[in-house]
Design a protein around this motif. Structure first.
Motif, PDB file in Angstrom:
ATOM      1  N   GLU A 367       0.809  -1.208   0.000  1.00 50.76           N
ATOM      2  CA  GLU A 367       0.000   0.000   0.000  1.00 50.76           C
ATOM      3  C   GLU A 367       0.856   1.279   0.000  1.00 50.76           C
ATOM      4  O   GLU A 367       2.077   1.232   0.142  1.00 50.76           O
ATOM      5  CB  GLU A 367      -0.909   0.016   1.247  1.00 50.76           C
ATOM      6  CG  GLU A 367      -0.195   0.271   2.573  1.00 50.76           C
ATOM      7  CD  GLU A 367       0.358  -1.002   3.218  1.00 50.76           C
ATOM      8  OE1 GLU A 367       0.560  -0.983   4.442  1.00 50.76           O
ATOM      9  OE2 GLU A 367       0.614  -1.987   2.494  1.00 50.76           O
ATOM     10  N   ARG A 369       0.952   4.778   2.339  1.00 52.80           N
ATOM     11  CA  ARG A 369       0.423   5.326   3.597  1.00 52.80           C
ATOM     12  C   ARG A 369       0.768   6.804   3.710  1.00 52.80           C
ATOM     13  O   ARG A 369       1.843   7.236   3.305  1.00 52.80           O
ATOM     14  CB  ARG A 369       0.975   4.569   4.802  1.00 52.80           C
ATOM     15  CG  ARG A 369       0.390   3.181   4.942  1.00 52.80           C
ATOM     16  CD  ARG A 369       0.844   2.453   6.192  1.00 52.80           C
ATOM     17  NE  ARG A 369       0.189   1.144   6.249  1.00 52.80           N
ATOM     18  CZ  ARG A 369      -0.944   0.891   6.884  1.00 52.80           C
ATOM     19  NH1 ARG A 369      -1.543   1.872   7.564  1.00 52.80           N
ATOM     20  NH2 ARG A 369      -1.477  -0.317   6.872  1.00 52.80           N
ATOM     21  N   LYS A 399      -4.401   5.182   4.325  1.00 47.76           N
ATOM     22  CA  LYS A 399      -3.764   4.237   3.405  1.00 47.76           C
ATOM     23  C   LYS A 399      -4.531   4.159   2.090  1.00 47.76           C
ATOM     24  O   LYS A 399      -5.729   4.444   2.033  1.00 47.76           O
ATOM     25  CB  LYS A 399      -3.657   2.853   4.037  1.00 47.76           C
ATOM     26  CG  LYS A 399      -4.956   2.316   4.601  1.00 47.76           C
ATOM     27  CD  LYS A 399      -4.725   1.038   5.389  1.00 47.76           C
ATOM     28  CE  LYS A 399      -6.003   0.539   6.043  1.00 47.76           C
ATOM     29  NZ  LYS A 399      -6.445   1.420   7.156  1.00 47.76           N
ATOM     30  N   HIS A 400      -3.788   3.769   1.045  1.00 46.52           N
ATOM     31  CA  HIS A 400      -4.396   3.638  -0.277  1.00 46.52           C
ATOM     32  C   HIS A 400      -3.850   2.396  -0.958  1.00 46.52           C
ATOM     33  O   HIS A 400      -2.696   2.022  -0.778  1.00 46.52           O
ATOM     34  CB  HIS A 400      -4.117   4.874  -1.137  1.00 46.52           C
ATOM     35  CG  HIS A 400      -5.074   5.038  -2.273  1.00 46.52           C
ATOM     36  ND1 HIS A 400      -4.966   4.329  -3.461  1.00 46.52           N
ATOM     37  CD2 HIS A 400      -6.185   5.813  -2.407  1.00 46.52           C
ATOM     38  CE1 HIS A 400      -5.956   4.675  -4.266  1.00 46.52           C
ATOM     39  NE2 HIS A 400      -6.716   5.578  -3.653  1.00 46.52           N
ATOM     40  N   ASP A 401      -4.697   1.802  -1.776  1.00 45.72           N
ATOM     41  CA  ASP A 401      -4.367   0.538  -2.438  1.00 45.72           C
ATOM     42  C   ASP A 401      -3.546   0.750  -3.703  1.00 45.72           C
ATOM     43  O   ASP A 401      -3.329   1.880  -4.157  1.00 45.72           O
ATOM     44  CB  ASP A 401      -5.667  -0.168  -2.830  1.00 45.72           C
ATOM     45  CG  ASP A 401      -6.455   0.643  -3.863  1.00 45.72           C
ATOM     46  OD1 ASP A 401      -6.297   0.378  -5.072  1.00 45.72           O
ATOM     47  OD2 ASP A 401      -7.198   1.576  -3.460  1.00 45.72           O
ATOM     48  N   TRP A 406      -5.677   2.052  -9.611  1.00 51.10           N
ATOM     49  CA  TRP A 406      -5.250   2.769  -8.402  1.00 51.10           C
ATOM     50  C   TRP A 406      -4.724   4.164  -8.709  1.00 51.10           C
ATOM     51  O   TRP A 406      -4.885   5.098  -7.889  1.00 51.10           O
ATOM     52  CB  TRP A 406      -4.191   1.978  -7.661  1.00 51.10           C
ATOM     53  CG  TRP A 406      -2.874   1.801  -8.391  1.00 51.10           C
ATOM     54  CD1 TRP A 406      -2.527   0.798  -9.225  1.00 51.10           C
ATOM     55  CD2 TRP A 406      -1.744   2.697  -8.334  1.00 51.10           C
ATOM     56  NE1 TRP A 406      -1.253   0.979  -9.711  1.00 51.10           N
ATOM     57  CE2 TRP A 406      -0.752   2.150  -9.170  1.00 51.10           C
ATOM     58  CE3 TRP A 406      -1.477   3.883  -7.664  1.00 51.10           C
ATOM     59  CZ2 TRP A 406       0.493   2.756  -9.354  1.00 51.10           C
ATOM     60  CZ3 TRP A 406      -0.240   4.492  -7.847  1.00 51.10           C
ATOM     61  CH2 TRP A 406       0.732   3.931  -8.679  1.00 51.10           C
ATOM     62  N   TRP A 446      -8.406  -6.583  -1.259  1.00 53.30           N
ATOM     63  CA  TRP A 446      -7.264  -5.837  -0.710  1.00 53.30           C
ATOM     64  C   TRP A 446      -7.564  -5.354   0.714  1.00 53.30           C
ATOM     65  O   TRP A 446      -6.703  -5.416   1.592  1.00 53.30           O
ATOM     66  CB  TRP A 446      -6.939  -4.644  -1.618  1.00 53.30           C
ATOM     67  CG  TRP A 446      -5.842  -3.778  -1.049  1.00 53.30           C
ATOM     68  CD1 TRP A 446      -4.507  -3.974  -1.139  1.00 53.30           C
ATOM     69  CD2 TRP A 446      -6.003  -2.581  -0.268  1.00 53.30           C
ATOM     70  NE1 TRP A 446      -3.814  -3.001  -0.484  1.00 53.30           N
ATOM     71  CE2 TRP A 446      -4.720  -2.124   0.070  1.00 53.30           C
ATOM     72  CE3 TRP A 446      -7.120  -1.862   0.176  1.00 53.30           C
ATOM     73  CZ2 TRP A 446      -4.507  -0.967   0.826  1.00 53.30           C
ATOM     74  CZ3 TRP A 446      -6.917  -0.717   0.921  1.00 53.30           C
ATOM     75  CH2 TRP A 446      -5.617  -0.281   1.244  1.00 53.30           C
ATOM     76  N   ILE A 450      -5.304  -6.181   3.929  1.00 54.71           N
ATOM     77  CA  ILE A 450      -4.587  -5.149   4.688  1.00 54.71           C
ATOM     78  C   ILE A 450      -5.014  -5.169   6.147  1.00 54.71           C
ATOM     79  O   ILE A 450      -4.207  -4.888   7.056  1.00 54.71           O
ATOM     80  CB  ILE A 450      -4.788  -3.751   4.049  1.00 54.71           C
ATOM     81  CG1 ILE A 450      -3.598  -2.825   4.396  1.00 54.71           C
ATOM     82  CG2 ILE A 450      -6.066  -3.100   4.487  1.00 54.71           C
ATOM     83  CD1 ILE A 450      -2.320  -3.191   3.722  1.00 54.71           C
TER      84      ILE A 450
END
Length: 461
Positions: A367, A369, A399-401, A406, A446, A450
């Motif tokens: 990920e 962050r 957080k991001h995938d 994306w 995901w 996570i």
């Protein structure tokens, strides 16, 4: 009260008759009193007897040449050229002429030197025997309409700053003349004309900047940032480091013009993104990655290229295996990532001013962050020598995938937090309904993954 003064008796004046004086004079040896004249000196030069001209005669000749020229206009230049030719092999005369010529070009003109001597200087300066001499080069610079720029060029070629240059010529030229004060303000204008500056030229520039006054340096740095090409910054991290250390933080930052501040952000970001880009490229070339891992890294490199202007700092954390494979090909802030049992990955920590961004390159989760830039996060992310994947995940943050599409959603996520891409970056395409459905399915997996990794990290820490 009475004062009394005693006056000592003076010696008697000797009584000499005229006949005695005549007899005394007749017994003296013959004495020839030579009264200097420009004509006599020029005659000696023509006869090849210039070496017999005394220093006193030369001083008189230089002083009287302007007046002599008025009475001999048709011979003024030719005779001055002859004097310069003598100076080529007469170091004393050379010094006298060059010193006065420097004063001449500082505005004193015919008070110190005849115009014909100034105009015939090239006869001397073009001689192979003296053209390489530093005082000669400097006089030529003083003759130029852009004297300050030419002096800066000479200093750059000699690799000396202003103090060192003046010390080198202090015994040869009058260093106090106003023209020498133009040197400092022309350093960065001259440097900006260099098409492809090398390492020693950049080192010279920094030496000059270091000795300037605060006001001179601010003006020079403003000019440097707004006139020197980005390629100079890309190729010379030492210049960017100096600017960052002296002008990125504190009151000096606010003394820069708005365009200069923007350019400094770009330069710092460009250097740091360059380190990130280099790391990704080396990993792609050196490590035995699966195709999907290589694709992951390539896409991240290309995505963050759109934010290169914003990179304030960069810290790279490598697992042991990557560090061994890469060796010493990466410079800068690079540390070992502590093994905590997590999937093998490289980690980059970006400083974007108000935010820290942590990018996990590969492995489960992988990920991005986002952490606010406070003293606690700064101490941990940039201050602690040992960090691990689980330790970073335990810090939390947003957080991001990195699942399907994306890039589009990550860009919007960053923008919502004030992190925008470089100017003129192409906007993202709008996804279709089918693409959104595919993303949603992958995003659910995901999220579960996570959550598991974060629980595992909390138990470990």
């Amino acid at each position: 009260m009475n004062f009394q003064f005693s006056i000592s008796s003076l010696p008697e004046t000797p009584q000499c008759s005229p006949n005695q004086l005549i007899n005394l004079a007749s017994n003296l040896s013959d004495i020839t009193i030579s009264i200097p004249s420009v004509d006599k000196i020029l005659e000696a030069i023509e006869q090849g007897k210039a070496d017999q001209v005394s220093q006193l005669d030369w001083v008189y000749c230089i002083h009287a040449k302007a007046q002599w020229d008025q009475q001999n206009i048709d011979r003024s230049w030719k005779t001055s050229a002859a004097i310069w030719k003598v100076a080529i092999s007469n170091s004393w005369l050379q010094h006298q002429l060059l010193w006065r010529l420097a004063l001449y070009y500082s505005g004193q003109q015919e008070q110190v030197l005849a115009k014909s001597l100034a105009e015939s200087f090239d006869v001397f300066a073009n001689s192979d025997l003296v053209s390489h001499l530093l005082p000669v080069q400097i006089i030529r610079a003083l003759c130029d309409k852009q004297a300050g720029r030419e002096l800066a060029k000479i200093a750059c070629e000699q690799r000396v700053n202003r103090t060192e240059l003046l010390n080198a010529i202090r015994d040869s030229l009058p260093v106090w003349i106003p023209l020498f004060s133009q040197f400092v303000e022309n350093i960065t204008p001259y440097f900006s004309t260099i098409i492809s500056a090398n390492k020693s030229q950049v080192k010279w520039l920094l030496s000059c900047l270091d000795e300037m006054s605060d006001s001179q340096r601010i003006e020079a740095v403003n000019h440097l940032l707004t006139n020197v090409s980005n390629s100079v910054a890309t190729n010379h991290s030492s210049l960017v480091d100096w600017l960052q250390n002296n002008y990125r933080n504190g009151e000096n930052w606010y003394k820069l013009s708005d365009p200069a501040r923007q350019k400094l952000r770009e330069w710092i970001g460009g250097i740091n993104y360059g380190d990130f880009q280099k790391l990704v490229n080396i990993i792609l070339n050196k490590l035995d990655l699966q195709d999907f891992e290589s694709n992951q890294l390539s896409r991240r490199r290309d995505f963050w290229a759109n934010y290169s202007n914003r990179f304030e700092r960069l810290r790279i954390l490598l697992p042991k295996t990557s560090q061994i494979a890469i060796g010493y090909q990466i410079q800068g802030d690079v540390d070992l990532l502590e093994d905590d049992g997590s999937d093998r990955t490289e980690v980059c920590i970006f400083d974007f001013g108000e935010w820290f961004v942590v990018e996990f390159f590969r492995g489960r989760g992988s990920e991005t962050r986002l952490f606010p830039k406070n003293s606690r996060n700064q101490q941990i992310l940039f201050g602690e020598s040992t960090l691990s994947v689980k330790r970073i995940r335990c810090l939390g943050g947003d957080k991001h995938d990195h699942v399907f599409l994306w890039q589009i959603f990550s860009r919007a996520w960053l923008a919502n937090n004030g992190i925008v891409p470089n100017p003129n970056t192409q906007p993202s395409r709008n996804p279709t309904a089918e693409q959104l459905r595919q993303r949603e399915n992958k995003l659910e997996r995901w999220k579960r993954e996570i959550e598991y990794l974060e629980r595992e990290a909390r138990l470990y820490v």
